[in-house]
Structure formats: C-alpha cells, structure tokens
Design an enzyme around this catalytic site. Structure first.
Site, short mmCIF file in Angstrom:
data_model
loop_
_atom_site.label_atom_id
_atom_site.label_comp_id
_atom_site.label_asym_id
_atom_site.label_seq_id
_atom_site.Cartn_x
_atom_site.Cartn_y
_atom_site.Cartn_z
N PRO A 112 3.45 -29.33 39.34
CA PRO A 112 4.39 -31.11 39.65
C PRO A 112 3.98 -31.78 38.85
O PRO A 112 2.67 -32.16 38.29
CB PRO A 112 4.04 -30.81 40.93
CG PRO A 112 2.25 -30.31 40.94
CD PRO A 112 2.61 -29.14 39.57
N PHE A 159 2.79 -36.42 38.40
CA PHE A 159 2.33 -37.09 39.24
C PHE A 159 3.04 -38.13 39.85
O PHE A 159 2.72 -38.05 41.09
CB PHE A 159 1.16 -38.48 38.23
CG PHE A 159 0.41 -37.27 37.71
CD1 PHE A 159 -0.91 -36.38 38.80
CD2 PHE A 159 0.48 -36.61 36.36
CE1 PHE A 159 -2.10 -36.21 37.85
CE2 PHE A 159 -0.83 -35.15 35.94
CZ PHE A 159 -1.74 -35.52 36.99
N ARG A 160 4.11 -38.67 38.91
CA ARG A 160 4.70 -39.73 40.01
C ARG A 160 6.48 -39.61 40.27
O ARG A 160 7.27 -40.69 40.72
CB ARG A 160 4.48 -41.29 38.77
CG ARG A 160 3.74 -41.70 38.43
CD ARG A 160 2.97 -42.38 38.51
NE ARG A 160 1.66 -42.61 37.53
CZ ARG A 160 0.61 -42.56 37.20
NH1 ARG A 160 1.13 -41.68 35.99
NH2 ARG A 160 -0.98 -42.37 37.29
N ASP A 175 -3.60 -29.04 31.74
CA ASP A 175 -3.04 -27.81 31.67
C ASP A 175 -3.57 -26.45 30.23
O ASP A 175 -3.13 -25.61 30.94
CB ASP A 175 -2.07 -27.65 32.60
CG ASP A 175 -0.88 -28.31 31.50
OD1 ASP A 175 -0.73 -27.94 30.31
OD2 ASP A 175 -0.19 -29.17 31.44
N HIS A 199 -6.98 -36.85 28.45
CA HIS A 199 -7.51 -37.21 29.75
C HIS A 199 -8.45 -35.68 29.60
O HIS A 199 -8.94 -35.65 31.22
CB HIS A 199 -6.59 -37.35 30.52
CG HIS A 199 -5.72 -38.81 30.95
ND1 HIS A 199 -4.51 -39.13 31.18
CD2 HIS A 199 -6.43 -39.22 29.65
CE1 HIS A 199 -4.53 -39.97 30.92
NE2 HIS A 199 -5.46 -40.75 30.52
P1 OAD Z 1 4.24 -39.03 35.77
O1 OAD Z 1 4.04 -38.54 36.53
O2 OAD Z 1 3.69 -40.55 35.62
O3 OAD Z 1 5.57 -39.11 34.44
C1 OAD Z 1 5.84 -38.00 34.37
C2 OAD Z 1 7.26 -38.17 33.54
O4 OAD Z 1 7.59 -37.28 33.09
C3 OAD Z 1 8.41 -39.23 34.67
O5 OAD Z 1 8.89 -40.59 33.54
C4 OAD Z 1 9.16 -38.16 34.40
O6 OAD Z 1 10.61 -38.25 34.66
C5 OAD Z 1 9.23 -37.57 33.62
N1 OAD Z 1 9.07 -36.12 33.89
C6 OAD Z 1 9.71 -35.33 34.17
N2 OAD Z 1 10.13 -33.81 34.68
C7 OAD Z 1 10.73 -34.11 33.15
C8 OAD Z 1 11.48 -33.41 32.48
N3 OAD Z 1 11.22 -31.97 32.86
N4 OAD Z 1 12.13 -33.41 30.94
C9 OAD Z 1 11.53 -34.82 30.55
N5 OAD Z 1 11.35 -35.09 31.19
C10 OAD Z 1 10.64 -35.19 32.92
O7 OAD Z 1 3.00 -37.99 34.45
P2 OAD Z 1 2.02 -38.37 33.18
O8 OAD Z 1 2.27 -40.41 32.12
O9 OAD Z 1 1.31 -37.59 32.09
O10 OAD Z 1 -4.18 -39.42 34.25
O11 OAD Z 1 0.99 -39.43 34.13
C11 OAD Z 1 -0.46 -40.14 33.18
C12 OAD Z 1 -1.90 -39.80 33.57
O12 OAD Z 1 -1.33 -40.37 35.28
C13 OAD Z 1 -2.23 -38.25 34.49
O13 OAD Z 1 -2.66 -37.57 32.84
C14 OAD Z 1 -3.17 -38.40 34.60
C15 OAD Z 1 -2.30 -39.17 36.50
O14 OAD Z 1 -3.31 -40.28 36.91
C16 OAD Z 1 -5.55 -38.88 34.87
O15 OAD Z 1 -5.87 -37.55 35.75
C17 OAD Z 1 -6.70 -39.69 34.25
#
Ligand code: OAD
Length: 276
Positions: free
Chosen positions: A38, A40-41, A120, A137
């Site tokens: 999953p 994060f957001r 991962d 990270h």
């Molecule tokens: P987020 O969960 O914040 O964002 C994921 C993004 O990917 C969202 O904009 C979704 O719309 C998009 N998304 C999801 N599934 C997708 C798919 N199949 N194809 C295209 N887009 C998709 O995750 P990150 O931006 O990686 O930090 O989060 C950044 C950091 O926040 C993480 O590294 C973590 C967290 O706190 C630490 O642990 C330090």
C-alpha cells in the site's frame, strides 16, 4: 521547446534522439502498489487506511499515523514501527512492470540515476544496478543503534523484525532500527551526493509519488528549464504544467510505461523483463 507535443509519442521520439542521453527517474510508493504494497496517502488503499486502522492507532497509542516514522516517537515507543516493519520486510513482494521499465532504461544505456523514496528494494530486485539507485529514505539493508550508531547484525535484525521483538544495541543497550529515514532524521549521504547531477538531466520521469515530503519533493525543480519532466501518477502533483516541456499522464504507471515501451520499440523486451 524540446518536445513536439506533450504526449508519450513525443517523449519516445525525443528519447530516441541523440540529444537524450541522461534519463533520471524519481519513484514513490505508487510504483509499488501493484506489487501489493500500500502507498501512504491514497484514501482507501493507503497505509494509513489499511495497516493503521483506528483500532491499530488505539492499540499502539498513536495520535496520528505518521508518528510511526518519527524518531522521537520511536524512542518512546518502538513497538508500532516493529509491527509495521514486519509487514514491509523485503523479499515478500515481486517488482512491478514500472520497475522493469527502469531496468530497460539501464539496458539501453539511458538511465543515469533512479531516486526512490521506497524502502522495498524492488528496483534492485528488478535488476537495476545498485550504483544507479539512490534510496533517498534508506532501506532495510543496514541497521544501527539510534543512540550510539553502532551497527547491528543483519541476521539478528531480521529475526527480531520477523518475530516483532525489539532489538537492543550490544554496546549501549539503545534501540536498534533499520537505516530507513524517519521524520526528524537527515537523508542518507548518497542522496546528497547524487542531487547535483540533476542539473545535467536530459529528461526526468516522476512516477507514483504525491511529492509531499521534502527534500525529495523539490528535486523536479532542479532539472534545467529545457529538460522535459514527465509525471506519471494517478493525481496531479507538484508544479507540473508550469514548464513548456512538462508532460502529465494521469493513469496507472504500469499501463503508462508499457505504452511508452511500445512507442520506443521495446515491447518484447519489456514483456520479457516483466515476466522473468
Ligand atoms: P504517497 O502515498 O504519498 O503517494 C503515492 C502517490 O502515488 C499518490 O499520488 C497516488 O495517487 C499515486 N499512485 C498510487 N498508485 C499508483 C499507480 N498504480 N500508478 C500511478 N500512481 C499511483 O507516497 P510517497 O509520495 O512515496 O517517507 O510518500 C513519500 C514518503 O512519505 C514516503 O517515502 C514515506 C512517507 O512518509 C518515509 O517513510 C520517510
């Protein structure tokens, strides 16, 4: 303007030209969601939704889900992180077509650096060489004491994570945690060393990230004005669209990279890489 139009065929045409030699990629959790991890957001499927349900929040005494990745909270209560880490342990998931696409960029001598926020290790598992990956990270590759910084044995760490046992430092008794970056900690040195190279980028792909977390979120502003920036994400993020060569494709990244591989004439390789 470098691109004829803000679409995939124009991106592919530019990538096949001699002008495009250094490709940079930035990945976020969205690159791994199709592997079953999953993000994060995202509402519904996000980590906060699935692992950190209200009952879990209560069980772990968390006021907000992000606390799990806060270093000061960890010092007081490492249990929630250990519980989550167990779910995330590398080795349980296989790379996605998006990771295979990054590998193909390397095979075609185009990949300069893949910056990833993910812990991962699926880039590595897809065959992208270590020296081209910047784990912004951190990762589960090493672990150390949060107090005296002494390294801790990898096999013991894995055992602790598997069983949910909190690991303590052999030297000072402090808490041990994998070298993944928490809020309140600085990013790993290789990240800082790699960032200046973005100034020489010929194209940048930003895939599956909400660009909410600094300093990673500001990397797209560092590429030169003439460098096309391609956002492949489910939602529009950052300041994409503000430059004339920005391309925004809002769709699942696996579908988009497959379409791009086809435009590049890499379709067979792409399917082979992904099926390996
Ligand atoms: P987020 O969960 O914040 O964002 C994921 C993004 O990917 C969202 O904009 C979704 O719309 C998009 N998304 C999801 N599934 C997708 C798919 N199949 N194809 C295209 N887009 C998709 O995750 P990150 O931006 O990686 O930090 O989060 C950044 C950091 O926040 C993480 O590294 C973590 C967290 O706190 C630490 O642990 C330090």
């Amino acid at each position: 303007e470098v691109l004829e139009a803000r679409d995939l065929p124009s991106v592919a045409k530019y990538m096949k030209s001699p002008e495009c030699r250094k490709v940079f990629v930035m990945l976020g959790a969205g690159a791994s969601t199709s592997a079953g991890i999953p993000d994060f957001r995202s509402p519904e499927i996000g980590m906060s939704a699935c692992c950190l349900t209200q009952s879990n929040l209560a069980r772990f005494d968390l006021t907000h889900p992000e606390a799990i990745f806060e270093i000061n909270f960890f010092r007081q209560n490492p249990k929630p992180f250990y519980a989550l880490a167990r779910e995330l342990l590398p080795g349980r998931f296989r790379p996605t077509p998006t990771h295979s696409f990054v590998k193909l960029l390397h095979d075609h001598s185009l990949l300069h650096t893949c910056f990833t926020q993910n812990i991962d290790t699926l880039e590595r598992r897809a065959g992208v060489p270590d020296h081209k990956i910047v784990e912004a990270h951190g990762s589960f590759a090493n672990q150390r004491c949060v107090e005296c910084r002494a390294e801790y044995d990898a096999v013991k760490m894995r055992e602790c994570l598997k069983t949910g046992t909190i690991a303590n430092c052999n030297q000072c008794g402090g808490l041990v945690k994998p070298d993944i970056t928490f809020f309140g900690e600085s990013l790993p040195e290789p990240f800082h060393r790699a960032v200046p190279f973005l100034r020489g980028a010929d194209i940048l792909f930003v895939i599956g990230t909400s660009l909410q977390v600094q300093p990673f979120a500001s990397l797209p502003s560092l590429v030169p004005e003439h460098c096309p920036r391609v956002l492949i994400n489910l939602e529009d993020v950052g300041d994409f669209g503000s430059r004339s060569d920005d391309v925004i494709i809002l769709d699942k990244c696996d579908n988009v990279v497959r379409a791009l591989a086809k435009e590049l004439g890499w379709e067979e390789e792409f399917d082979a890489a992904w099926q390996e």
